[in-house]
Design a protein around this motif. Structure first.
Motif, PDB file in Angstrom:
ATOM      1  N   ILE A  91       0.874  -1.166   0.000  1.00  0.00           N
ATOM      2  CA  ILE A  91       0.000   0.000   0.000  1.00  0.00           C
ATOM      3  C   ILE A  91       0.918   1.224   0.000  1.00  0.00           C
ATOM      4  O   ILE A  91       1.895   1.266   0.744  1.00  0.00           O
ATOM      5  N   THR A  92       0.613   2.208  -0.831  1.00  0.00           N
ATOM      6  CA  THR A  92       1.463   3.392  -0.920  1.00  0.00           C
ATOM      7  C   THR A  92       0.680   4.658  -0.628  1.00  0.00           C
ATOM      8  O   THR A  92      -0.526   4.723  -0.859  1.00  0.00           O
ATOM      9  N   TYR A  93       1.379   5.636  -0.108  1.00  0.00           N
ATOM     10  CA  TYR A  93       0.817   6.961   0.136  1.00  0.00           C
ATOM     11  C   TYR A  93       1.759   7.952  -0.538  1.00  0.00           C
ATOM     12  O   TYR A  93       2.868   8.175  -0.084  1.00  0.00           O
ATOM     13  N   ASN A  94       1.321   8.527  -1.648  1.00  0.00           N
ATOM     14  CA  ASN A  94       2.114   9.524  -2.373  1.00  0.00           C
ATOM     15  C   ASN A  94       1.798  10.904  -1.799  1.00  0.00           C
ATOM     16  O   ASN A  94       0.683  11.391  -1.953  1.00  0.00           O
ATOM     17  N   ILE A  95       2.779  11.500  -1.147  1.00  0.00           N
ATOM     18  CA  ILE A  95       2.580  12.819  -0.537  1.00  0.00           C
ATOM     19  C   ILE A  95       2.817  13.874  -1.619  1.00  0.00           C
ATOM     20  O   ILE A  95       3.924  14.011  -2.126  1.00  0.00           O
ATOM     21  N   THR A  96       1.762  14.590  -1.976  1.00  0.00           N
ATOM     22  CA  THR A  96       1.874  15.616  -3.012  1.00  0.00           C
ATOM     23  C   THR A  96       1.691  17.019  -2.456  1.00  0.00           C
ATOM     24  O   THR A  96       2.050  17.986  -3.108  1.00  0.00           O
ATOM     25  N   LYS A  97       1.108  17.131  -1.271  1.00  0.00           N
ATOM     26  CA  LYS A  97       0.882  18.433  -0.650  1.00  0.00           C
ATOM     27  C   LYS A  97       1.602  18.438   0.694  1.00  0.00           C
ATOM     28  O   LYS A  97       1.641  17.437   1.375  1.00  0.00           O
ATOM     29  N   GLY A  98       2.146  19.562   1.037  1.00  0.00           N
ATOM     30  CA  GLY A  98       2.775  19.653   2.346  1.00  0.00           C
ATOM     31  C   GLY A  98       4.118  20.339   2.277  1.00  0.00           C
ATOM     32  O   GLY A  98       4.435  21.059   1.339  1.00  0.00           O
ATOM     33  N   SER A  99       4.925  20.074   3.285  1.00  0.00           N
ATOM     34  CA  SER A  99       6.225  20.731   3.394  1.00  0.00           C
ATOM     35  C   SER A  99       7.181  20.227   2.320  1.00  0.00           C
ATOM     36  O   SER A  99       7.031  19.127   1.814  1.00  0.00           O
ATOM     37  N   PRO A 100       8.192  21.016   1.987  1.00  0.00           N
ATOM     38  CA  PRO A 100       9.157  20.606   0.964  1.00  0.00           C
ATOM     39  C   PRO A 100       9.923  19.330   1.322  1.00  0.00           C
ATOM     40  O   PRO A 100      10.324  18.579   0.439  1.00  0.00           O
ATOM     41  N   ASP A 101      10.112  19.066   2.611  1.00  0.00           N
ATOM     42  CA  ASP A 101      10.828  17.855   3.025  1.00  0.00           C
ATOM     43  C   ASP A 101       9.996  16.592   2.843  1.00  0.00           C
ATOM     44  O   ASP A 101      10.538  15.492   2.784  1.00  0.00           O
ATOM     45  N   ALA A 102       8.679  16.712   2.787  1.00  0.00           N
ATOM     46  CA  ALA A 102       7.814  15.545   2.652  1.00  0.00           C
ATOM     47  C   ALA A 102       7.179  15.436   1.263  1.00  0.00           C
ATOM     48  O   ALA A 102       6.948  14.335   0.773  1.00  0.00           O
ATOM     49  N   SER A 103       6.895  16.538   0.631  1.00  0.00           N
ATOM     50  CA  SER A 103       6.228  16.531  -0.664  1.00  0.00           C
ATOM     51  C   SER A 103       7.084  15.836  -1.723  1.00  0.00           C
ATOM     52  O   SER A 103       8.297  16.022  -1.780  1.00  0.00           O
ATOM     53  N   GLY A 104       6.447  15.013  -2.529  1.00  0.00           N
ATOM     54  CA  GLY A 104       7.156  14.282  -3.575  1.00  0.00           C
ATOM     55  C   GLY A 104       7.701  12.943  -3.112  1.00  0.00           C
ATOM     56  O   GLY A 104       8.319  12.228  -3.885  1.00  0.00           O
ATOM     57  N   ARG A 105       7.474  12.590  -1.851  1.00  0.00           N
ATOM     58  CA  ARG A 105       7.943  11.311  -1.314  1.00  0.00           C
ATOM     59  C   ARG A 105       6.790  10.310  -1.289  1.00  0.00           C
ATOM     60  O   ARG A 105       5.627  10.691  -1.270  1.00  0.00           O
ATOM     61  N   THR A 106       7.123   9.037  -1.279  1.00  0.00           N
ATOM     62  CA  THR A 106       6.117   7.989  -1.217  1.00  0.00           C
ATOM     63  C   THR A 106       6.407   7.080  -0.029  1.00  0.00           C
ATOM     64  O   THR A 106       7.489   6.514   0.078  1.00  0.00           O
ATOM     65  N   VAL A 107       5.415   6.947   0.856  1.00  0.00           N
ATOM     66  CA  VAL A 107       5.504   6.025   1.978  1.00  0.00           C
ATOM     67  C   VAL A 107       4.858   4.723   1.524  1.00  0.00           C
ATOM     68  O   VAL A 107       3.751   4.719   0.991  1.00  0.00           O
ATOM     69  N   GLN A 108       5.560   3.608   1.711  1.00  0.00           N
ATOM     70  CA  GLN A 108       5.038   2.314   1.262  1.00  0.00           C
ATOM     71  C   GLN A 108       5.125   1.290   2.385  1.00  0.00           C
ATOM     72  O   GLN A 108       6.153   1.128   3.015  1.00  0.00           O
ATOM     73  N   LEU A 109       4.003   0.614   2.616  1.00  0.00           N
ATOM     74  CA  LEU A 109       3.974  -0.538   3.510  1.00  0.00           C
ATOM     75  C   LEU A 109       3.847  -1.771   2.627  1.00  0.00           C
ATOM     76  O   LEU A 109       2.891  -1.895   1.865  1.00  0.00           O
ATOM     77  N   ALA A 110       4.813  -2.655   2.729  1.00  0.00           N
ATOM     78  CA  ALA A 110       4.808  -3.862   1.891  1.00  0.00           C
ATOM     79  C   ALA A 110       4.790  -5.094   2.788  1.00  0.00           C
ATOM     80  O   ALA A 110       5.382  -5.117   3.856  1.00  0.00           O
ATOM     81  N   ARG A 111       4.100  -6.124   2.311  1.00  0.00           N
ATOM     82  CA  ARG A 111       4.002  -7.375   3.058  1.00  0.00           C
ATOM     83  C   ARG A 111       4.714  -8.470   2.295  1.00  0.00           C
ATOM     84  O   ARG A 111       4.515  -8.645   1.104  1.00  0.00           O
ATOM     85  N   ASP A 112       5.537  -9.212   3.018  1.00  0.00           N
ATOM     86  CA  ASP A 112       6.167 -10.394   2.431  1.00  0.00           C
ATOM     87  C   ASP A 112       6.105 -11.517   3.466  1.00  0.00           C
ATOM     88  O   ASP A 112       5.396 -11.403   4.465  1.00  0.00           O
ATOM     89  N   SER A 113       6.858 -12.577   3.246  1.00  0.00           N
ATOM     90  CA  SER A 113       6.790 -13.725   4.151  1.00  0.00           C
ATOM     91  C   SER A 113       7.295 -13.396   5.559  1.00  0.00           C
ATOM     92  O   SER A 113       6.991 -14.099   6.516  1.00  0.00           O
ATOM     93  N   ASN A 114       8.061 -12.312   5.702  1.00  0.00           N
ATOM     94  CA  ASN A 114       8.569 -11.915   7.015  1.00  0.00           C
ATOM     95  C   ASN A 114       7.644 -10.944   7.740  1.00  0.00           C
ATOM     96  O   ASN A 114       7.922 -10.546   8.861  1.00  0.00           O
TER      97      ASN A 114
END
Length: 137
Positions: A91-114
């Motif tokens: 699941i991803t969250y693409n940050i497009t609005k906000g501060s310059p340090d956060a905008s343009g970044r993508t937070v991703q939660l990924a699931r695998d066997s671990n």
């Protein structure tokens, strides 16, 4: 009788302005870091709340969802968009609005066997990320 002056001198006023300028030069960058850190935390919290829903969906249907609405999320969010990662187990969250340090970044939660892992792409600074998240390019 001599009149007593009851005001500030120019030097005193200049010292006050200089002190305020120094304090502002220190406080503003720290505040911007604090804002970026809170934006990353909010994005992570939005995704973390959906982990159980994603696990439930996979167990019930035997496959990963094709759209975030199937796990109870909306594609539009306060600071950007939520979607599924390149692998459908993320699941991803693409940050497009906000501060310059956060905008343009993508937070991703990924699931695998671990289990679940968190990563942030786009050149994020590790110190601004929530615990358990790693910065990746």
């Amino acid at each position: 009788m001599k009149a007593v002056n009851k005001g500030f001198t120019l030097i005193e006023l200049m010292i006050v302005v200089a002190v305020i300028g120094v304090l502002a030069a220190i406080a503003i960058p720290q505040y911007q870091k604090y804002v970026a850190k809170s934006e990353f935390a909010a994005a992570y919290a939005s995704l973390a709340a959906a982990k159980t829903n994603l696990d439930d969906y996979v167990i019930s249907n035997g496959t990963f969802p094709t759209d975030v609405s199937q796990i109870g999320l909306s594609a539009s969010a306060a600071m950007g968009t939520i979607g599924l990662g390149t692998s459908t187990s993320a699941i991803t969250y693409n940050i497009t609005k906000g501060s310059p340090d956060a905008s343009g970044r993508t937070v991703q939660l990924a699931r695998d066997s671990n289990g679940w892992s968190c990563s942030v792409t786009g050149g994020a600074v590790q110190a601004l990320l929530p615990k358990g998240c790693t910065a990746s390019n």
